[in-house]
Design a protein around this motif. Structure first.
Motif, PDB file in Angstrom:
ATOM      1  N   ARG A 134       0.820  -1.215   0.000  1.00  0.00           N
ATOM      2  CA  ARG A 134       0.000   0.000   0.000  1.00  0.00           C
ATOM      3  C   ARG A 134       0.854   1.266   0.000  1.00  0.00           C
ATOM      4  O   ARG A 134       0.373   2.345  -0.351  1.00  0.00           O
ATOM      5  CB  ARG A 134      -0.949  -0.022   1.201  1.00  0.00           C
ATOM      6  CG  ARG A 134      -2.002  -1.091   1.043  1.00  0.00           C
ATOM      7  CD  ARG A 134      -2.813  -1.363   2.293  1.00  0.00           C
ATOM      8  NE  ARG A 134      -3.292  -2.739   2.290  1.00  0.00           N
ATOM      9  CZ  ARG A 134      -4.067  -3.274   3.218  1.00  0.00           C
ATOM     10  NH1 ARG A 134      -4.452  -2.547   4.259  1.00  0.00           N
ATOM     11  NH2 ARG A 134      -4.450  -4.521   3.132  1.00  0.00           N
ATOM     12  N   PHE A 162       1.201   2.745  -3.556  1.00  0.00           N
ATOM     13  CA  PHE A 162       0.065   3.356  -4.245  1.00  0.00           C
ATOM     14  C   PHE A 162      -0.556   4.420  -3.345  1.00  0.00           C
ATOM     15  O   PHE A 162      -0.693   4.225  -2.140  1.00  0.00           O
ATOM     16  CB  PHE A 162      -0.989   2.298  -4.593  1.00  0.00           C
ATOM     17  CG  PHE A 162      -0.447   1.159  -5.414  1.00  0.00           C
ATOM     18  CD1 PHE A 162      -0.372   1.258  -6.793  1.00  0.00           C
ATOM     19  CD2 PHE A 162      -0.014  -0.008  -4.808  1.00  0.00           C
ATOM     20  CE1 PHE A 162       0.131   0.211  -7.549  1.00  0.00           C
ATOM     21  CE2 PHE A 162       0.488  -1.058  -5.546  1.00  0.00           C
ATOM     22  CZ  PHE A 162       0.559  -0.955  -6.926  1.00  0.00           C
ATOM     23  N   THR A 177      -5.322   4.633  -1.765  1.00  0.00           N
ATOM     24  CA  THR A 177      -6.032   3.370  -1.612  1.00  0.00           C
ATOM     25  C   THR A 177      -7.096   3.508  -0.531  1.00  0.00           C
ATOM     26  O   THR A 177      -6.916   4.203   0.458  1.00  0.00           O
ATOM     27  CB  THR A 177      -5.065   2.238  -1.238  1.00  0.00           C
ATOM     28  OG1 THR A 177      -4.384   2.589  -0.041  1.00  0.00           O
ATOM     29  CG2 THR A 177      -4.052   1.992  -2.339  1.00  0.00           C
ATOM     30  N   ASP A 189     -11.691   2.962  -0.080  1.00  0.00           N
ATOM     31  CA  ASP A 189     -12.956   2.439  -0.596  1.00  0.00           C
ATOM     32  C   ASP A 189     -12.893   2.303  -2.118  1.00  0.00           C
ATOM     33  O   ASP A 189     -12.425   3.198  -2.828  1.00  0.00           O
ATOM     34  CB  ASP A 189     -14.110   3.367  -0.211  1.00  0.00           C
ATOM     35  CG  ASP A 189     -14.354   3.387   1.295  1.00  0.00           C
ATOM     36  OD1 ASP A 189     -13.913   2.433   1.972  1.00  0.00           O
ATOM     37  OD2 ASP A 189     -14.944   4.365   1.786  1.00  0.00           O
ATOM     38  N   TRP A 197     -11.161   0.002  -3.661  1.00  0.00           N
ATOM     39  CA  TRP A 197     -10.010  -0.823  -4.000  1.00  0.00           C
ATOM     40  C   TRP A 197     -10.212  -2.231  -3.440  1.00  0.00           C
ATOM     41  O   TRP A 197     -10.775  -2.410  -2.362  1.00  0.00           O
ATOM     42  CB  TRP A 197      -8.725  -0.243  -3.403  1.00  0.00           C
ATOM     43  CG  TRP A 197      -8.228   1.000  -4.095  1.00  0.00           C
ATOM     44  CD1 TRP A 197      -8.797   2.226  -4.086  1.00  0.00           C
ATOM     45  CD2 TRP A 197      -7.054   1.106  -4.892  1.00  0.00           C
ATOM     46  NE1 TRP A 197      -8.075   3.115  -4.810  1.00  0.00           N
ATOM     47  CE2 TRP A 197      -6.969   2.465  -5.326  1.00  0.00           C
ATOM     48  CE3 TRP A 197      -6.042   0.233  -5.276  1.00  0.00           C
ATOM     49  CZ2 TRP A 197      -5.940   2.931  -6.127  1.00  0.00           C
ATOM     50  CZ3 TRP A 197      -5.010   0.696  -6.072  1.00  0.00           C
ATOM     51  CH2 TRP A 197      -4.969   2.030  -6.503  1.00  0.00           C
ATOM     52  N   MET A 229      -8.400  -4.940  -1.676  1.00  0.00           N
ATOM     53  CA  MET A 229      -7.168  -4.993  -0.888  1.00  0.00           C
ATOM     54  C   MET A 229      -6.865  -6.438  -0.484  1.00  0.00           C
ATOM     55  O   MET A 229      -7.381  -6.942   0.515  1.00  0.00           O
ATOM     56  CB  MET A 229      -7.306  -4.109   0.357  1.00  0.00           C
ATOM     57  CG  MET A 229      -7.809  -2.692   0.055  1.00  0.00           C
ATOM     58  SD  MET A 229      -6.674  -1.743  -0.962  1.00  0.00           S
ATOM     59  CE  MET A 229      -5.388  -1.410   0.207  1.00  0.00           C
ATOM     60  N   ASP A 274      -3.515  -7.686  -0.338  1.00  0.00           N
ATOM     61  CA  ASP A 274      -2.052  -7.696  -0.285  1.00  0.00           C
ATOM     62  C   ASP A 274      -1.478  -8.096   1.069  1.00  0.00           C
ATOM     63  O   ASP A 274      -0.308  -8.457   1.167  1.00  0.00           O
ATOM     64  CB  ASP A 274      -1.514  -6.300  -0.632  1.00  0.00           C
ATOM     65  CG  ASP A 274      -2.038  -5.255   0.335  1.00  0.00           C
ATOM     66  OD1 ASP A 274      -3.280  -5.118   0.435  1.00  0.00           O
ATOM     67  OD2 ASP A 274      -1.223  -4.569   0.992  1.00  0.00           O
TER      68      ASP A 274
END
Length: 381
Positions: free
Chosen positions: A40, A43, A46, A48, A50, A52, A54
């Motif tokens: 994160r 980017f 990030t 709402d 997206w 997620m 990761d």
């Protein structure tokens, strides 16, 4: 990035200590350390909308027995805590930026990190000025870092600046000087001139620990990190804000020093629950904090006067904090007498320059009355 921040700090600092070189005092392996990073960080924006996937979190949410979760506790917290830092700077000296702030698990985490960043285990040393806060010693010993003690001046608890400067001049392995102001357990503010002399005369890190700054006059030293490249100022939400259970503290320093601390800290050291409580305090509780500080100071003044009327009390030291250092007859016996009356204070007799002394936190009116009553009942004074 660290080298860039270092060059910027060197160029734009007022250079109160022109000889200070950050890279020369940071452990080489720390300077070259590649910090832990999460996807994160790569980017921006990030949130709402997206997907997620990761961080191996539980996408089905926190298990709270059916209780509503409004904080998205299944997600790891923001590692930079930018919102908290921005809100904090609204009540601290102008000119500081989030890049000048480190947030951690109480100021104790910052103490430990500073020692780990600047002191090579088994080689380097810190200097402290007893009587002082005990975690400097604990953190140093935990990290296999030796301790040089330069006691405060007897009776006044002033900084013995000539001896501090002599010690750091004689021993190049001293990398950090810890100065607690207002000092714990004596309660006094260390003279600004003395601190400035150490900052100017020492090419290592000077830590000014201001856990009790909101009980003292003036703004403290946090704004001075822009003028002194070797200064680190530590504060906490545990005292004036009444958030001891939350465990959140901060360090202020140059952007380059903060960058180094952030490289070494655990990636998610400040929890979402902690950040939420701190944000509420900063947004809605700043005026309340000042009001409660005023009450504490008024109670402290009453305590100082009342304590001196009690036969077993021999001296009450001046205090710019939320506690009083009190010299009493037969301190160990008095301490046990208070405990027998269900009154717990801190016995400081074993500390340098504190023979016969108890440290008493200023409590509520009822709690303070209980202390006064218990002390008045000490026999044989």
């Amino acid at each position: 990035k660290l080298q860039f921040l270092y060059l910027i700090d060197q160029a734009f600092s007022t250079m109160a200590n022109a000889a200070f070189n950050l890279q020369s005092v940071v452990r080489p392996n720390i300077w070259n350390l590649a910090p832990y990073s999460c996807a994160r960080d790569e980017f921006s924006g990030t949130g709402d909308g997206w997907v997620m996937l990761d961080a191996n979190e539980n996408a089905f949410g926190a298990c709270l027995g059916g209780e509503e979760d409004t904080l998205k506790l299944e997600r790891y917290p923001c590692p930079k805590q930018t919102e908290v830092k921005q809100q904090l700077l609204k009540i601290r000296p102008e000119g500081l930026a989030p890049e000048n702030v480190f947030l951690g698990v109480g100021s104790d985490e910052a103490i430990d990190l500073v020692i780990r960043v600047f002191c090579t285990p088994g080689k380097d040393k810190i200097l402290q000025c007893p009587p002082t806060y005990g975690m400097y010693k604990v953190s140093a010993q935990t990290n296999d870092v030796a301790i040089v003690n330069v006691p405060l001046v007897e009776k006044t608890f002033a900084l013995d600046t000539p001896k501090v400067l002599a010690a750091v001049a004689e021993d190049p392995d001293i990398k950090i000087v810890f100065i607690c102001s207002p000092n714990n357990p004596s309660g006094n503010v260390i003279a600004a001139g003395a601190i400035r002399d150490v900052l100017a005369g020492f090419n290592g890190i000077v830590v000014v620990d201001e856990a009790y700054v909101d009980f003292a006059d003036g703004e403290g030293w946090s704004g001075e990190v822009l003028n002194h490249p070797n200064l680190v100022v530590m504060q906490t939400f545990s005292k004036s804000f009444g958030l001891a259970a939350v465990r959140c503290g901060m360090a202020y320093a140059s952007a380059a020093i903060i960058e180094v601390l952030n490289k070494v800290k655990a990636p998610y050291n400040v929890s979402t629950l902690t950040a939420d409580a701190v944000l509420k305090a900063l947004k809605d509780g700043a005026a309340e904090m000042k009001g409660k500080v005023a009450k504490i100071l008024a109670e402290k003044a009453r305590m100082e006067k009342s304590l001196l009327d009690i036969p077993c009390v021999k001296e009450v030291y001046p205090s710019a904090s939320n506690f009083l250092l009190v010299r009493v007859d037969a301190a160990d016996a008095t301490y046990k007498h208070l405990a027998a009356q269900s009154v717990i204070v801190r016995n400081r007799c074993s500390q340098p320059l504190c023979g016969g002394c108890l440290r008493i936190t200023v409590g509520t009116t009822a709690e303070n009355d209980a202390v006064l009553k218990a002390l008045a009942g000490v026999q044989g004074a």
